[in-house]
Design a protein around this motif. Structure first.
Motif, PDB file in Angstrom:
ATOM      1  N   UNK A  43       0.823  -1.220   0.000  1.00 52.72           N
ATOM      2  CA  UNK A  43       0.000   0.000   0.000  1.00 52.72           C
ATOM      3  C   UNK A  43       0.854   1.266   0.000  1.00 52.72           C
ATOM      4  N   UNK A  44       1.925   1.240  -0.782  1.00 48.04           N
ATOM      5  CA  UNK A  44       2.788   2.412  -0.895  1.00 48.04           C
ATOM      6  C   UNK A  44       2.387   3.237  -2.122  1.00 48.04           C
ATOM      7  N   UNK A  45       2.472   4.541  -1.993  1.00 42.88           N
ATOM      8  CA  UNK A  45       2.147   5.434  -3.103  1.00 42.88           C
ATOM      9  C   UNK A  45       3.425   5.968  -3.740  1.00 42.88           C
ATOM     10  N   UNK A  46       3.324   6.313  -5.031  1.00 44.20           N
ATOM     11  CA  UNK A  46       4.489   6.730  -5.812  1.00 44.20           C
ATOM     12  C   UNK A  46       4.222   8.085  -6.457  1.00 44.20           C
ATOM     13  N   UNK A  47       5.103   9.028  -6.207  1.00 41.86           N
ATOM     14  CA  UNK A  47       5.059  10.336  -6.868  1.00 41.86           C
ATOM     15  C   UNK A  47       6.226  10.448  -7.838  1.00 41.86           C
ATOM     16  N   UNK A  48       5.956  10.981  -9.030  1.00 44.58           N
ATOM     17  CA  UNK A  48       7.022  11.270  -9.994  1.00 44.58           C
ATOM     18  C   UNK A  48       7.158  12.786 -10.101  1.00 44.58           C
ATOM     19  N   UNK A  49       8.379  13.282  -9.948  1.00 39.83           N
ATOM     20  CA  UNK A  49       8.663  14.716  -9.994  1.00 39.83           C
ATOM     21  C   UNK A  49       9.576  15.004 -11.173  1.00 39.83           C
ATOM     22  N   UNK A  50       9.189  15.980 -11.982  1.00 36.11           N
ATOM     23  CA  UNK A  50      10.040  16.470 -13.063  1.00 36.11           C
ATOM     24  C   UNK A  50      10.416  17.912 -12.761  1.00 36.11           C
ATOM     25  N   UNK A  73       0.892  10.061  -8.809  1.00 40.58           N
ATOM     26  CA  UNK A  73       0.842  11.474  -9.198  1.00 40.58           C
ATOM     27  C   UNK A  73       2.099  11.842  -9.970  1.00 40.58           C
ATOM     28  N   UNK A  74       1.918  12.752 -10.930  1.00 42.19           N
ATOM     29  CA  UNK A  74       3.036  13.329 -11.679  1.00 42.19           C
ATOM     30  C   UNK A  74       3.015  14.829 -11.445  1.00 42.19           C
ATOM     31  N   UNK A  75       4.104  15.344 -10.910  1.00 43.75           N
ATOM     32  CA  UNK A  75       4.201  16.769 -10.595  1.00 43.75           C
ATOM     33  C   UNK A  75       5.384  17.364 -11.344  1.00 43.75           C
ATOM     34  N   UNK A  76       5.123  18.380 -12.129  1.00 47.94           N
ATOM     35  CA  UNK A  76       6.182  19.147 -12.776  1.00 47.94           C
ATOM     36  C   UNK A  76       6.391  20.419 -11.961  1.00 47.94           C
ATOM     37  N   UNK A 121       3.226  20.877 -20.078  1.00 46.58           N
ATOM     38  CA  UNK A 121       3.168  19.845 -19.040  1.00 46.58           C
ATOM     39  C   UNK A 121       1.743  19.635 -18.543  1.00 46.58           C
ATOM     40  N   UNK A 122       1.027  20.740 -18.332  1.00 51.36           N
ATOM     41  CA  UNK A 122      -0.354  20.631 -17.863  1.00 51.36           C
ATOM     42  C   UNK A 122      -1.241  19.969 -18.912  1.00 51.36           C
ATOM     43  N   UNK A 123      -1.038  20.328 -20.174  1.00 51.23           N
ATOM     44  CA  UNK A 123      -1.841  19.739 -21.246  1.00 51.23           C
ATOM     45  C   UNK A 123      -1.600  18.234 -21.363  1.00 51.23           C
ATOM     46  N   UNK A 124      -0.391  17.797 -21.004  1.00 50.43           N
ATOM     47  CA  UNK A 124      -0.070  16.374 -21.071  1.00 50.43           C
ATOM     48  C   UNK A 124      -0.599  15.609 -19.865  1.00 50.43           C
ATOM     49  N   UNK A 125      -1.061  16.332 -18.853  1.00 52.54           N
ATOM     50  CA  UNK A 125      -1.684  15.666 -17.710  1.00 52.54           C
ATOM     51  C   UNK A 125      -0.957  15.762 -16.398  1.00 52.54           C
ATOM     52  N   UNK A 126       0.111  16.552 -16.334  1.00 48.54           N
ATOM     53  CA  UNK A 126       0.827  16.711 -15.074  1.00 48.54           C
ATOM     54  C   UNK A 126       0.166  17.781 -14.216  1.00 48.54           C
ATOM     55  N   UNK A 127       0.357  17.678 -12.921  1.00 52.13           N
ATOM     56  CA  UNK A 127       0.042  18.806 -12.044  1.00 52.13           C
ATOM     57  C   UNK A 127       1.277  19.699 -12.020  1.00 52.13           C
ATOM     58  N   UNK A 128       1.101  20.935 -12.407  1.00 59.28           N
ATOM     59  CA  UNK A 128       2.229  21.860 -12.504  1.00 59.28           C
ATOM     60  C   UNK A 128       2.221  22.786 -11.289  1.00 59.28           C
ATOM     61  N   UNK A 129       3.365  22.851 -10.630  1.00 59.94           N
ATOM     62  CA  UNK A 129       3.528  23.724  -9.474  1.00 59.94           C
ATOM     63  C   UNK A 129       4.727  24.618  -9.738  1.00 59.94           C
ATOM     64  N   UNK A 179       9.274  18.095  -2.214  1.00 57.57           N
ATOM     65  CA  UNK A 179       8.816  17.233  -1.126  1.00 57.57           C
ATOM     66  C   UNK A 179       7.550  17.791  -0.476  1.00 57.57           C
ATOM     67  N   UNK A 180       7.409  19.106  -0.493  1.00 55.34           N
ATOM     68  CA  UNK A 180       6.202  19.727   0.061  1.00 55.34           C
ATOM     69  C   UNK A 180       5.050  19.707  -0.932  1.00 55.34           C
ATOM     70  N   UNK A 181       5.349  19.497  -2.209  1.00 53.93           N
ATOM     71  CA  UNK A 181       4.314  19.532  -3.246  1.00 53.93           C
ATOM     72  C   UNK A 181       3.834  18.147  -3.643  1.00 53.93           C
ATOM     73  N   UNK A 182       4.376  17.106  -3.000  1.00 57.28           N
ATOM     74  CA  UNK A 182       4.014  15.734  -3.340  1.00 57.28           C
ATOM     75  C   UNK A 182       3.609  14.986  -2.079  1.00 57.28           C
ATOM     76  N   UNK A 183       2.999  13.825  -2.280  1.00 58.72           N
ATOM     77  CA  UNK A 183       2.515  13.052  -1.134  1.00 58.72           C
ATOM     78  C   UNK A 183       2.997  11.606  -1.123  1.00 58.72           C
ATOM     79  N   UNK A 184       3.672  11.138  -2.172  1.00 58.20           N
ATOM     80  CA  UNK A 184       4.014   9.725  -2.289  1.00 58.20           C
ATOM     81  C   UNK A 184       4.974   9.236  -1.225  1.00 58.20           C
TER      82      UNK A 184
END
Length: 314
Positions: free
Chosen positions: A32-39, A68-71, A84-92, A115-120
């Motif tokens: 039950x681990x979650x995975x965040x990808x950061x670009x 989640x994918x966060x750019x 990035x947003x058009x491709x489906x990422x959450x952009x911060x 690390x503050x913008x993701x939850x994985x």
């Protein structure tokens, strides 16, 4: 090479085929681990959209590996955020994360704030300038973290062609990072790509590490993780070939200076006498000096930041 490093190479260096995707997914469900990808991205409109789209298609829609994918845009002047947003990422935007601490330029700054913008539970970093990207980069380095509780950080290893020549990329790695590691931290000499931007780690480790704000972040993270969790908690996975935009020699010189400074601080926790680098450019009047400051700041472990601690409690 140290006997310990040789043993590590035999037990902590893997290939993609060692962990089939179905086994990785089964481990994710079981733990039950979650995975965040950061670009981390700065003016990468040509490549960031394809990377995001491939990860979403392969590892979110076809199989539920990535949550989640966060750019994190660090001040792009092109259409990086929109693409990035058009491709489906959450952009911060970098400056919107932890705004009470003014942001400084640098890749490490962006990774730290992410690390503050993701939850994985697992955070996977992927450079945004990769070409001919494969989602194997993500599944390959996330796999050991999901299947082996004794692993805390996994680096990707790969061939890095330069122009038409195979294996000629990674010039700063070969000329600066590898000699430093072999001389001062020989336990880490087995890492094929110690400066590579594709790696994944447990949040529980990342939040305890200081982050050099600039290009020294990858070397600093390896050295600090070695001291914090030990060599056997570190690993690498062969993901094939990495193609990306190459920088010119002077940019690489500035990168090397930042990496040397990061190593120096970890060797002595002292201070540079002259935290700057002078390079030369030819003009109509001959060679002219250009002096650049070397990154002199590091961010503290995220676990020490009040906003991060408050979020974890909540």
């Amino acid at each position: 090479m140290l006997q310990e490093t040789e043993r590590w190479l035999a037990t902590r260096s893997w290939s993609l085929t060692d962990r089939p995707l179905h086994g990785i997914l089964a481990a994710k469900r079981a733990t039950n681990q979650s995975v965040s990808v950061v670009l981390p991205a700065l003016n990468e409109e040509e490549t960031v959209g394809d990377i995001v789209a491939i990860i979403r298609h392969d590892l979110m829609h076809q199989v539920p590996l990535v949550d989640e994918i966060v750019v994190v845009d660090s001040g792009s002047t092109d259409r990086t955020s929109q693409v990035a947003a058009a491709a489906g990422a959450r952009v911060v935007h970098r400056d919107d994360i932890l705004p009470r601490i003014p942001a400084v330029p640098g890749k490490g700054e962006v990774l730290w704030r992410s690390l503050l913008a993701t939850t994985g539970d697992i955070v996977c970093f992927i450079d945004a300038d990769l070409r001919e990207f494969s989602s194997d980069f993500v599944s390959g380095i996330v796999g050991p973290l999901l299947t082996d509780p004794g692993v805390d950080l996994v680096k990707a290893m790969y061939d890095r062609p330069l122009g038409g020549a195979a294996g000629q990329g990674g010039r700063v790695t070969e000329l600066m990072a590898r000699p430093l590691l072999n001389m001062h931290w020989p336990q880490l000499a087995g890492f094929v790509q110690p400066l590579g931007g594709e790696y994944a780690a447990r949040r529980s480790l990342l939040e305890q590490l200081p982050f050099p704000v600039g290009y020294g972040v990858e070397l600093g993270m390896l050295v600090d993780a070695l001291h914090l969790v030990g060599l056997d908690a570190l690993a690498q996975v062969d993901v094939g070939v990495r193609k990306h935009r190459h920088q010119d020699g002077q940019a690489l010189g500035r990168m090397a200076a930042a990496i040397y400074r990061t190593a120096q601080l970890r060797l002595a926790r002292g201070h540079l006498i002259r935290p700057s680098l002078t390079q030369f450019e030819r003009s109509s009047d001959g060679f002219e000096p250009r002096t650049y400051s070397v990154d002199t700041e590091e961010r503290p472990p995220m676990a020490e930041i009040a906003e991060y601690a408050t979020r974890k409690v909540a």
